[in-house]
Design a protein around this motif. Structure first.
Motif, PDB file in Angstrom:
ATOM      1  N   GLY A 179      -6.968  -1.191  -1.487  1.00  0.00           N
ATOM      2  CA  GLY A 179      -8.250  -1.321  -2.174  1.00  0.00           C
ATOM      3  C   GLY A 179      -8.080  -1.651  -3.643  1.00  0.00           C
ATOM      4  O   GLY A 179      -7.006  -1.510  -4.218  1.00  0.00           O
ATOM      5  N   ALA A 191       0.845  -1.189   0.000  1.00  0.00           N
ATOM      6  CA  ALA A 191       0.000   0.000   0.000  1.00  0.00           C
ATOM      7  C   ALA A 191       0.884   1.244   0.000  1.00  0.00           C
ATOM      8  O   ALA A 191       1.953   1.266   0.604  1.00  0.00           O
ATOM      9  CB  ALA A 191      -0.910  -0.008   1.229  1.00  0.00           C
ATOM     10  N   ARG A 192       0.407   2.271  -0.706  1.00  0.00           N
ATOM     11  CA  ARG A 192       1.074   3.566  -0.792  1.00  0.00           C
ATOM     12  C   ARG A 192       2.332   3.556  -1.656  1.00  0.00           C
ATOM     13  O   ARG A 192       2.999   4.561  -1.790  1.00  0.00           O
ATOM     14  CB  ARG A 192       1.416   4.137   0.591  1.00  0.00           C
ATOM     15  CG  ARG A 192       0.209   4.388   1.474  1.00  0.00           C
ATOM     16  CD  ARG A 192       0.637   5.016   2.790  1.00  0.00           C
ATOM     17  NE  ARG A 192      -0.507   5.199   3.663  1.00  0.00           N
ATOM     18  CZ  ARG A 192      -1.316   6.237   3.630  1.00  0.00           C
ATOM     19  NH1 ARG A 192      -1.093   7.208   2.758  1.00  0.00           N
ATOM     20  NH2 ARG A 192      -2.341   6.333   4.447  1.00  0.00           N
ATOM     21  N   ALA A 232      -3.239   1.997  -4.107  1.00  0.00           N
ATOM     22  CA  ALA A 232      -4.241   2.435  -3.130  1.00  0.00           C
ATOM     23  C   ALA A 232      -3.660   2.416  -1.718  1.00  0.00           C
ATOM     24  O   ALA A 232      -2.895   1.524  -1.347  1.00  0.00           O
ATOM     25  CB  ALA A 232      -5.473   1.537  -3.207  1.00  0.00           C
ATOM     26  N   ASP A 268      -3.770   9.490   0.477  1.00  0.00           N
ATOM     27  CA  ASP A 268      -4.398   8.811   1.607  1.00  0.00           C
ATOM     28  C   ASP A 268      -5.710   8.132   1.246  1.00  0.00           C
ATOM     29  O   ASP A 268      -6.442   7.673   2.127  1.00  0.00           O
ATOM     30  CB  ASP A 268      -4.639   9.810   2.746  1.00  0.00           C
ATOM     31  CG  ASP A 268      -3.345  10.349   3.320  1.00  0.00           C
ATOM     32  OD1 ASP A 268      -2.361   9.580   3.380  1.00  0.00           O
ATOM     33  OD2 ASP A 268      -3.304  11.544   3.689  1.00  0.00           O
ATOM     34  N   ASP A 269      -6.002   8.069  -0.055  1.00  0.00           N
ATOM     35  CA  ASP A 269      -7.263   7.494  -0.502  1.00  0.00           C
ATOM     36  C   ASP A 269      -7.076   6.051  -0.950  1.00  0.00           C
ATOM     37  O   ASP A 269      -6.004   5.652  -1.415  1.00  0.00           O
ATOM     38  CB  ASP A 269      -7.847   8.317  -1.659  1.00  0.00           C
ATOM     39  CG  ASP A 269      -8.191   9.738  -1.223  1.00  0.00           C
ATOM     40  OD1 ASP A 269      -8.685   9.897  -0.087  1.00  0.00           O
ATOM     41  OD2 ASP A 269      -7.967  10.670  -2.009  1.00  0.00           O
ATOM     42  N   ASN A 270      -8.138   5.284  -0.838  1.00  0.00           N
ATOM     43  CA  ASN A 270      -8.064   3.850  -1.128  1.00  0.00           C
ATOM     44  C   ASN A 270      -8.354   3.579  -2.608  1.00  0.00           C
ATOM     45  O   ASN A 270      -9.210   2.770  -2.953  1.00  0.00           O
ATOM     46  CB  ASN A 270      -9.041   3.094  -0.232  1.00  0.00           C
ATOM     47  CG  ASN A 270      -8.607   1.656   0.006  1.00  0.00           C
ATOM     48  OD1 ASN A 270      -7.435   1.324  -0.141  1.00  0.00           O
ATOM     49  ND2 ASN A 270      -9.548   0.817   0.382  1.00  0.00           N
ATOM     50  N   ARG A 300      -4.786   1.752   1.182  1.00  0.00           N
ATOM     51  CA  ARG A 300      -5.095   0.645   2.103  1.00  0.00           C
ATOM     52  C   ARG A 300      -5.381  -0.651   1.349  1.00  0.00           C
ATOM     53  O   ARG A 300      -6.155  -1.490   1.805  1.00  0.00           O
ATOM     54  CB  ARG A 300      -6.279   1.034   2.991  1.00  0.00           C
ATOM     55  CG  ARG A 300      -5.941   2.182   3.936  1.00  0.00           C
ATOM     56  CD  ARG A 300      -7.124   2.638   4.780  1.00  0.00           C
ATOM     57  NE  ARG A 300      -8.198   3.197   3.974  1.00  0.00           N
ATOM     58  CZ  ARG A 300      -8.166   4.432   3.432  1.00  0.00           C
ATOM     59  NH1 ARG A 300      -7.092   5.204   3.606  1.00  0.00           N
ATOM     60  NH2 ARG A 300      -9.177   4.882   2.725  1.00  0.00           N
ATOM     61  N   THR A 357      -6.178   3.257  -6.495  1.00  0.00           N
ATOM     62  CA  THR A 357      -4.916   3.207  -7.229  1.00  0.00           C
ATOM     63  C   THR A 357      -4.963   4.190  -8.396  1.00  0.00           C
ATOM     64  O   THR A 357      -5.909   4.173  -9.185  1.00  0.00           O
ATOM     65  CB  THR A 357      -4.660   1.782  -7.750  1.00  0.00           C
ATOM     66  OG1 THR A 357      -4.382   0.921  -6.643  1.00  0.00           O
ATOM     67  CG2 THR A 357      -3.488   1.741  -8.713  1.00  0.00           C
ATOM     68  N   ALA A 367     -14.431   4.399  -2.559  1.00  0.00           N
ATOM     69  CA  ALA A 367     -13.001   4.245  -2.252  1.00  0.00           C
ATOM     70  C   ALA A 367     -12.525   5.177  -1.153  1.00  0.00           C
ATOM     71  O   ALA A 367     -11.359   5.573  -1.144  1.00  0.00           O
ATOM     72  CB  ALA A 367     -12.193   4.486  -3.517  1.00  0.00           C
TER      73      ALA A 367
END
Length: 308
Positions: free
Chosen positions: A55, A29-30, A51, A86-88, A53, A90, A307
């Protein structure tokens, strides 16, 4: 045996992925990666911000006419990566497509020695989603936005591929290419930017491909889809100051055309009993306004993809 190379900015590591038929764990993630994705056009570089987290939703961001060969301008000319950090979701940033309008061409451009036929719709809706699915990215919960050249393409891609895209956004897009004489404006722009021949893209004016790729003509395909259209009014705004007088004058002319196109698209939606958010702001045809438009679209995108 086919392999794929994943170059991750995390620690600068370069790893060779497993064969394409094997299950693959998604990237951390990230993370930010640069992928080399097989296509009928040859390997296509795609920059990806995974994404936050893990997602599965994805946002495809399309460049303008001058799309560089080595990076997406969304990564250098805007804060898109930071906006969605910081959003889930990609972020998928295809690299290249100079003067392509992100469409499937009839044949290679006959005026600049191009050897490979552009097949960008095929890449963005078949080859790339299939490749990204190996990393856990959904093929059915995506959004697509584009600036300038990419604006009309975003709406067209979403209209014809509703099973893939759940949101579409156009920022200063030319949304009515069949409007009288606008094909000549496209011809001049494409000749200026790489000596590409518009006739090799969609054939001569009147060919069905022109109407097929006109978002205003094909508006019915977008019924029920969340849409955001943003354009400047062609008047210099506060974000134009750093770009100099010469650039601003050119950007004023381009944006006056996209303003008219946005109005015609909005009127066509009204005729069909459809709605979309269409904003006209002070400003011209430049990246700072498209960064601003993306920030405005962000909550709509996250809502459409679930998301948050």
């Amino acid at each position: 045996m086919a392999t794929a190379v994943l170059m991750s900015s995390l620690g600068g590591a370069v790893a060779t992925a497993a064969p394409i038929h094997a299950p693959i764990l998604r990237a951390p993630a990230r993370g930010f990666s640069e992928l080399s994705v097989p296509s009928s056009m040859g390997p296509i570089k795609v920059q990806v911000q995974w994404a936050a987290r893990g997602g599965s939703a994805a946002l495809y961001l399309l460049d303008g006419l001058r799309a560089p060969a080595d990076h997406s301008q969304w990564t250098t000319d805007t804060d898109a990566l930071a906006q969605f950090a910081d959003d889930n979701v990609t972020l998928v940033l295809p690299v290249g497509g100079h003067s392509s309008f992100y469409t499937d061409w009839y044949q290679p451009s006959s005026t600049n020695g191009q050897e490979t036929t552009y097949k960008w719709e095929t890449f963005l809706t078949q080859e790339l989603p299939a490749y990204l699915q190996r990393f856990g990215v959904s093929r059915t919960n995506d959004a697509v936005v584009g600036a300038s050249m990419g604006g009309n393409a975003a709406l067209i891609l979403a209209g014809y591929h509703r099973n893939q895209f759940k949101f579409a956004g156009s920022f200063s897009g030319f949304l009515h290419p069949t409007f009288p004489l606008w094909n000549e404006a496209m011809r001049a722009a494409m000749r200026d930017e790489g000596n590409f021949n518009v006739d090799d893209m969609w054939g001569p004016v009147g060919d069905p491909a022109w109407s097929r790729n006109d978002a205003t003509e094909q508006a019915e395909l977008l019924r029920g889809l969340p849409i955001y259209v943003s354009t400047g009014n062609g008047l210099p705004g506060p974000l134009d100051v750093p770009f100099g007088v010469g650039n601003t004058v050119n950007a004023m002319g381009l944006e006056s055309m996209t303003t008219i196109a946005a109005q015609m698209f909005r009127d066509r939606l009204a005729e069909l009993g459809m709605t979309a958010r269409v904003d006209t702001v002070d400003g011209t045809h430049t990246w700072p306004y498209w960064q601003q438009a993306l920030a405005t679209a962000r909550p709509m995108i996250l809502d459409a993809l679930g998301a948050h």
